[in-house]
Design an enzyme around this catalytic site. Structure first.
Site, short mmCIF file in Angstrom:
data_model
loop_
_atom_site.label_atom_id
_atom_site.label_comp_id
_atom_site.label_asym_id
_atom_site.label_seq_id
_atom_site.Cartn_x
_atom_site.Cartn_y
_atom_site.Cartn_z
N SER A 1 36.95 41.34 2.74
CA SER A 1 36.05 40.25 3.10
C SER A 1 36.74 39.29 4.05
O SER A 1 37.74 38.66 3.69
CB SER A 1 35.63 39.49 1.84
N HIS B 1 33.56 43.46 5.26
CA HIS B 1 32.55 42.69 4.51
C HIS B 1 32.46 41.28 5.11
O HIS B 1 33.45 40.60 5.30
CB HIS B 1 33.01 42.62 3.05
N ASP C 1 30.69 37.62 4.70
CA ASP C 1 29.98 36.75 3.76
C ASP C 1 29.26 35.62 4.48
O ASP C 1 29.89 34.71 5.02
CB ASP C 1 30.99 36.15 2.76
N MET D 1 26.87 32.45 4.24
CA MET D 1 26.42 31.45 3.25
C MET D 1 25.72 30.30 3.96
O MET D 1 26.17 29.87 5.03
CB MET D 1 27.63 30.90 2.49
N HIS E 1 26.83 40.47 3.79
CA HIS E 1 26.35 40.00 2.48
C HIS E 1 25.68 38.64 2.70
O HIS E 1 26.34 37.65 2.98
CB HIS E 1 27.59 39.88 1.56
N MET F 1 24.13 35.49 1.56
CA MET F 1 23.94 34.55 0.45
C MET F 1 23.12 33.38 0.99
O MET F 1 23.61 32.27 1.14
CB MET F 1 25.31 34.11 -0.09
N MET G 1 27.71 41.25 -8.51
CA MET G 1 28.67 40.16 -8.27
C MET G 1 29.57 40.02 -9.51
O MET G 1 29.07 39.91 -10.64
CB MET G 1 27.94 38.84 -8.03
N ASP H 1 32.06 42.66 -6.11
CA ASP H 1 32.52 41.63 -5.17
C ASP H 1 32.94 40.38 -5.94
O ASP H 1 32.13 39.77 -6.63
CB ASP H 1 31.34 41.32 -4.21
C1 DX5 Z 1 31.95 35.36 -2.85
C2 DX5 Z 1 31.95 36.39 -1.74
C3 DX5 Z 1 33.08 37.36 -1.82
C4 DX5 Z 1 34.44 36.76 -1.65
C5 DX5 Z 1 35.44 37.62 -2.36
O1 DX5 Z 1 30.82 34.59 -2.74
O2 DX5 Z 1 30.74 37.11 -1.76
O3 DX5 Z 1 32.88 38.42 -0.89
O4 DX5 Z 1 34.82 36.64 -0.32
O5 DX5 Z 1 36.67 36.98 -2.31
P1 DX5 Z 1 37.84 37.29 -3.33
O6 DX5 Z 1 38.18 38.73 -3.18
O7 DX5 Z 1 38.92 36.38 -2.88
O8 DX5 Z 1 37.30 36.97 -4.71
ZN ZN Z 2 30.57 39.00 -0.53
#
Ligand code: DX5
Ligand code: ZN
Length: 217
Positions: A6, A29, A31, A33, A62, A64, A133, A171
């Site tokens: 990620s 990956h 993320d 947000m 991903h 969010m 998750m 994840d």
């Molecule tokens: C959390 C994200 C994850 C995050 C994982 O909201 O969706 O993808 O980056 O990070 P680690 O591996 O550090 O928990």
């Molecule tokens: Zn993620």
């Protein structure tokens, strides 16, 4: 068994170098947000387009974000190979998955730790990936929630019994200590941010995670 680092845990001022530092990964990956569905704000389609120019690895995005259907086309055009949306964030989950597939992108559905997978049987034929998750979404570097493990097994069991081919992704909080647990529960793709990008050698960290997964297969 796949490892998807990620880039949330990478240096945002050096994204190009960061993706080359994980050239042995299976997917990247990303993320996204929005500050509504989750408290944090990260990146949008322009960053995906920039990453697309820097790597040939599949971009696993991903989302969010609230009502992600509004952004499906923009992320598809930016070069996302996969778009995963949260069941909790979509008013119309079925239409959202349809919209993703219409854009020619692989579709994923994500479940927060407190969300059960009831109703999943009605959308399973439309998904290429189910994301369980293993932390609450919003931030990297959180601790793995072991109470999510039965859900990973449940989803992996469904794939088996219904003879589906979707990936079972986990994840959040994946480390060398927790990877054996998710592998044993039936995960086929692990996302790892901190464990890869905060390691002194990200490529070696990916190899070690792979070893940790296959030891339990
Ligand atoms: C959390 C994200 C994850 C995050 C994982 O909201 O969706 O993808 O980056 O990070 P680690 O591996 O550090 O928990
Ligand atoms: Zn993620």
């Amino acid at each position: 068994m796949k490892v998807a680092p990620s880039i949330l845990a990478a240096d945002f001022a050096r994204l190009a170098e960061s993706v080359s530092a994980v050239a042995n990964a299976d997917w990247i990956h990303v993320d996204v947000m929005d500050g509504h569905f989750v408290p944090n704000i990260t990146m949008g389609p322009d960053v995906v387009a920039a990453l697309r120019r820097e790597t040939h690895l599949p971009l696993d995005v991903h989302l969010m974000v609230e009502e992600p259907i509004r952004y499906v086309e923009a992320f598809a055009k930016a070069g996302a190979d996969r778009l995963t949306v949260h069941v909790e964030a979509c008013r119309h989950v079925h239409s959202t998955l349809q919209a993703i597939r219409t854009c020619g992108v692989r579709a994923g559905i994500a479940y927060n730790p407190a969300t059960s997978v009831s109703g999943i049987e009605y959308i399973l034929h439309m998904v290429d990936l189910v994301l369980v998750m293993t932390v609450n979404p919003g931030f990297g570097g959180q601790s793995f929630l072991s109470e999510t493990l039965p859900k990973v097994s449940e989803v992996a069991g469904l794939r088996e019994s219904r003879q589906h081919e979707f990936e079972v992704q986990v994840d959040g909080g994946i480390t060398l200590e927790t990877i054996g647990l998710v592998a044993e529960a039936g995960a086929s793709v692990v996302v790892a941010g901190t464990a890869v990008f905060k390691a002194s050698n990200p490529q070696k960290a990916i190899e070690e995670l792979r070893k940790g997964m296959s030891a339990k297969e």
